[in-house]
Design an enzyme around this catalytic site. Structure first.
Site, PDB file in Angstrom:
ATOM      1  N   ARG A   1       0.837  -1.188   0.000  1.00 17.44           N
ATOM      2  CA  ARG A   1       0.000   0.000   0.000  1.00 17.44           C
ATOM      3  C   ARG A   1       0.880   1.249   0.000  1.00 17.44           C
ATOM      4  O   ARG A   1       1.933   1.288   0.632  1.00 17.44           O
ATOM      5  CB  ARG A   1      -0.877  -0.001   1.246  1.00 17.44           C
ATOM      6  CG  ARG A   1      -1.926   1.121   1.337  1.00 17.44           C
ATOM      7  CD  ARG A   1      -2.935   1.040   0.245  1.00 17.44           C
ATOM      8  NE  ARG A   1      -4.139   1.835   0.545  1.00 17.44           N
ATOM      9  CZ  ARG A   1      -5.001   2.241  -0.358  1.00 17.44           C
ATOM     10  NH1 ARG A   1      -4.809   1.935  -1.632  1.00 17.44           N
ATOM     11  NH2 ARG A   1      -6.076   2.927  -0.018  1.00 17.44           N
TER      12      ARG A   1
ATOM     13  N   THR B   1      -9.140  -0.048 -10.169  1.00 12.78           N
ATOM     14  CA  THR B   1      -8.370  -1.135  -9.570  1.00 12.78           C
ATOM     15  C   THR B   1      -8.480  -2.381 -10.439  1.00 12.78           C
ATOM     16  O   THR B   1      -9.331  -2.466 -11.314  1.00 12.78           O
ATOM     17  CB  THR B   1      -8.911  -1.392  -8.142  1.00 12.78           C
ATOM     18  OG1 THR B   1      -8.844  -0.180  -7.400  1.00 12.78           O
ATOM     19  CG2 THR B   1      -8.129  -2.453  -7.401  1.00 12.78           C
TER      20      THR B   1
ATOM     21  N   THR C   1      -3.778  -1.313  -7.717  1.00 13.05           N
ATOM     22  CA  THR C   1      -4.542  -0.106  -8.046  1.00 13.05           C
ATOM     23  C   THR C   1      -3.656   1.119  -8.248  1.00 13.05           C
ATOM     24  O   THR C   1      -2.556   1.205  -7.704  1.00 13.05           O
ATOM     25  CB  THR C   1      -5.549   0.196  -6.917  1.00 13.05           C
ATOM     26  OG1 THR C   1      -6.356   1.308  -7.269  1.00 13.05           O
ATOM     27  CG2 THR C   1      -4.836   0.503  -5.604  1.00 13.05           C
TER      28      THR C   1
ATOM     29  N   GLU D   1      -5.765   3.817  -7.948  1.00  8.31           N
ATOM     30  CA  GLU D   1      -6.932   4.500  -7.408  1.00  8.31           C
ATOM     31  C   GLU D   1      -7.952   4.799  -8.502  1.00  8.31           C
ATOM     32  O   GLU D   1      -8.437   3.884  -9.128  1.00  8.31           O
ATOM     33  CB  GLU D   1      -6.543   5.744  -6.609  1.00  8.31           C
ATOM     34  CG  GLU D   1      -7.689   6.489  -5.942  1.00  8.31           C
ATOM     35  CD  GLU D   1      -8.603   5.611  -5.100  1.00  8.31           C
ATOM     36  OE1 GLU D   1      -9.383   4.835  -5.690  1.00  8.31           O
ATOM     37  OE2 GLU D   1      -8.556   5.699  -3.873  1.00  8.31           O
TER      38      GLU D   1
ATOM     39  N   SER E   1      -7.826   0.854   2.695  1.00  8.62           N
ATOM     40  CA  SER E   1      -8.077   0.286   1.375  1.00  8.62           C
ATOM     41  C   SER E   1      -9.260  -0.655   1.430  1.00  8.62           C
ATOM     42  O   SER E   1      -9.450  -1.378   2.409  1.00  8.62           O
ATOM     43  CB  SER E   1      -6.846  -0.480   0.887  1.00  8.62           C
ATOM     44  OG  SER E   1      -7.137  -1.189  -0.297  1.00  8.62           O
ATOM     45  N   SER E   2     -10.065  -0.649   0.368  1.00  8.46           N
ATOM     46  CA  SER E   2     -11.148  -1.623   0.248  1.00  8.46           C
ATOM     47  C   SER E   2     -10.667  -2.924  -0.373  1.00  8.46           C
ATOM     48  O   SER E   2     -11.429  -3.896  -0.439  1.00  8.46           O
ATOM     49  CB  SER E   2     -12.280  -1.037  -0.607  1.00  8.46           C
ATOM     50  OG  SER E   2     -12.900   0.035   0.056  1.00  8.46           O
TER      51      SER E   2
ATOM     52  N   GLY F   1     -13.187  -2.236  -7.573  1.00 10.01           N
ATOM     53  CA  GLY F   1     -14.487  -1.592  -7.436  1.00 10.01           C
ATOM     54  C   GLY F   1     -14.606  -0.578  -6.324  1.00 10.01           C
ATOM     55  O   GLY F   1     -15.717  -0.243  -5.914  1.00 10.01           O
ATOM     56  N   GLY F   2     -13.482  -0.055  -5.784  1.00 13.03           N
ATOM     57  CA  GLY F   2     -13.591   0.911  -4.700  1.00 13.03           C
ATOM     58  C   GLY F   2     -14.272   0.297  -3.495  1.00 13.03           C
ATOM     59  O   GLY F   2     -14.096  -0.892  -3.190  1.00 13.03           O
TER      60      GLY F   2
END
Length: 582
Positions: free
Chosen positions: A105, A389, A407, A409, A454-455, A476-477
């Site tokens: 990340r 992503t 990702t 973003e 983060s998702s 998909g956020g």
């Protein structure tokens, strides 16, 4: 293995040693003997999957192939991921039967401040302004993370993993329908000078699907990366160009050469919980894997397993469990180095039972966050999580598996490009306001060195003997948790073939909003949901890109890709290579 470029977007392909044949779309799992330990790649673009398969067929490991997949995705799917972004990798070691998480990340620069996204008027910057700013870019982590994982689990030399991607960048690739569609969209990044320049023809018009796109700068960078390792990105001329790019007006960022040089990926213990006879393993915070496990735990405390895709009560239970999970996730999850995240409290059986008991016969107002054991005061979160992503899964012949979500973003990241790749806008995954309306600090507020929530939740399933049982993941956020949960609900609880589970309509229930693929639900299901207080409205933002595989109890290899994108499943059992795609 070769893939006929004329068939690149055919509905369904089987590629064998004797040639190519077109088959009907499958409705049942692919039968591959479990003892064969086939290598496989599932990715959102066929060129990226092909790059990974070629590495596997040269004797590469799952991590070796993952490096090649990511290098190619950054070229052919730059709207979604790239080496200027970050990733989480959940890794299964076939020899030791253990699961490890590699956290790549992005991090906030040392010069980041809690109010960096607050404008002169004292209000949060509008997202279209923030996303195009230099402040949007966090220190990228994907390359350092991949280097670490490959050093520990690679079978081929690092410098042998990039030439295929470099050659493709040099010679050019045909812009796919999905990339072409996004280039014709209405996104703030499309106005960024670097985006305009990269995707323009000589006459100044924008490239479209079917056009050839070459990226010699990216080819040159990949070859330097192959020779010099990750330091090529984090030190030297490329690092200097990254710093210069993020410091360009308007709203320049504070990233420095020191920020890049000091970046380190993290190895974390996977967060694993029992579920439906499996052990489900996900990344811990700052990933939202804890939310995925909470959702699965809530569903277990309902009768949803006795329902099915045509039963509105099943979808209602999924929606209400999702709302409870999101209320908790949004309030409590952040970087554990900066916030006390009550992970065990959120997953405690008694807490899950109390939360599940809140599911009433009809939907009520948005649920509030619960009070799990171990909580500290945390402000109400208002993080905006756009989608941009990609997810892929790779397995090798030794039983090692990578489930990786990656990702930059939002679409094309910040729209700023260096050496042929886009820089992320991951800093906009922080809450723009450091405190809520009551002055309480939020778990996901900006801080120097902090990793934004983060998702992403790349998941691996284990059997009781800790053998590999499956893997799931999606882009998909914030909707990632709903996408992954839906696929697991369909494949495991409702026992659908994986492909059918992925193709079930998407339903994202968060707060007061019920959105998704309203037109794909049977009318009777929509009517039943409406009678229960759930009116599904068309969703906005990026579609899912769910990829999944399950090893069924009878040994069948059941894999699927998301037809909403340009996914492909490649399987190599040493005798025949099987490719499936929409």
């Amino acid at each position: 293995m070769t893939m006929n470029p004329r068939l690149r977007f055919a509905p369904f392909l089987v590629l064998a040693a004797s040639g190519c044949a077109t088959l009907e779309r499958p409705t049942a799992p692919v039968a591959v003997p479990a003892t064969a330990r086939p290598g496989f790649v599932i990715a959102a673009n066929p060129l990226a999957a092909k790059a990974g398969m070629e590495v596997l067929q040269r004797g590469g490991s799952a991590v070796d192939a993952a490096v090649a997949v990511q290098a190619t995705l950054g070229l052919v799917e730059p709207q979604s991921s790239g080496i200027g972004g970050g990733a989480f990798m959940t890794y299964y070691d076939g020899r030791t039967r253990t699961v490890r998480v590699y956290d790549g990340r992005e991090t906030a620069p040392a010069g980041a401040t809690p109010t960096m996204f607050i404008g002169p008027d004292g209000k949060p910057l509008p997202f279209p302004v923030a996303v195009l700013s230099g402040r949007a870019t966090g220190v990228p982590g994907a390359v350092r993370m991949l280097e670490l994982a490959q050093r520990e689990h690679g079978a081929l030399p690092w410098n042998s993993l990039f030439e295929g991607s470099a050659r493709l960048a040099e010679q050019g690739f045909v812009i796919s329908p999905r990339l072409g569609k996004l280039l014709a969209g209405n996104y703030p990044e499309l106005s960024a000078p670097d985006v305009v320049k990269y995707f323009s023809k000589r006459d100044g018009t924008r490239l479209t699907a079917g056009d050839l796109l070459q990226n010699p700068a990216y080819a040159a960078f990949l070859r330097r990366l192959a020779r010099g390792g990750a330091d090529v990105l984090y030190r030297g001329e490329t690092a200097a160009r990254i710093v210069a790019k993020v410091r360009e007006e308007t709203n320049p960022g504070a990233m420095s050469l020191a920020d890049l040089a000091r970046y380190r990926p993290l190895k974390r213990e996977a967060l694993c919980k029992a579920w439906q006879g499996y052990e489900a393993c996900v990344p811990p915070p700052p990933s939202s894997g804890v939310g995925t496990l909470e959702l699965l735990g809530l569903l277990d405390r309902t009768d949803i397993a006795s329902r099915g895709p045509n039963d509105p009560q099943g979808w209602y239970l999924f929606a209400e469990a999702s709302r409870l999970m999101y209320a908790d996730r949004d309030r409590y999850v952040g970087d554990p180095a900066f916030a006390d995240v009550p992970v065990e409290g959120l997953l405690a059986p008694d807490y899950l039972a109390r939360r599940a008991a809140l599911i009433a016969p009809t939907a009520g107002p948005p649920p509030a966050a619960g009070t799990p054991a171990g909580i500290v005061t945390a402000g109400r979160d208002r993080t905006n999580e756009p989608a941009g992503t990609s997810h892929f899964i790779v397995g090798d012949s030794n039983g090692n598996v990578v489930s990786m979500t990656t990702t930059v973003e939002s679409i094309f990241g910040s729209g700023r490009m260096v050496d042929g790749f886009f820089l992320n806008n991951q800093m906009t995954d922080f809450n723009f306001s450091p405190t809520d309306e009551n002055g309480r600090v939020t778990a996901n507020a900006v801080a120097p060195g902090k990793r934004p929530r983060s998702s992403m939740t790349p998941l691996i399933l284990l059997n009781g003997d800790r053998s590999f049982a499956g893997a799931f993941g999606s882009p998909g956020g914030s909707a990632i948790l709903a996408y992954v949960g839906k696929a697991m609900m369909g494949a495991v609880l409702w026992k659908l073939p994986v492909q059918q589970a992925i193709e079930l309509p998407n339903l994202i229930a968060r707060g007061a909003n019920f959105s998704g693929e309203a037109s794909k639900f049977p009318p009777a299901v929509l009517a039943g949901l409406k009678a229960r207080g759930v009116e599904v409205k068309p969703g906005q933002g990026e579609d899912s890109g769910i990829h999944a595989v399950l090893i069924r109890p009878d040994g069948r290899f059941d894999a699927g890709f998301d037809p909403r994108r340009e996914g492909v499943v490649l399987i190599d059992d040493k005798r025949t290579a099987v490719a499936r795609r929409r």
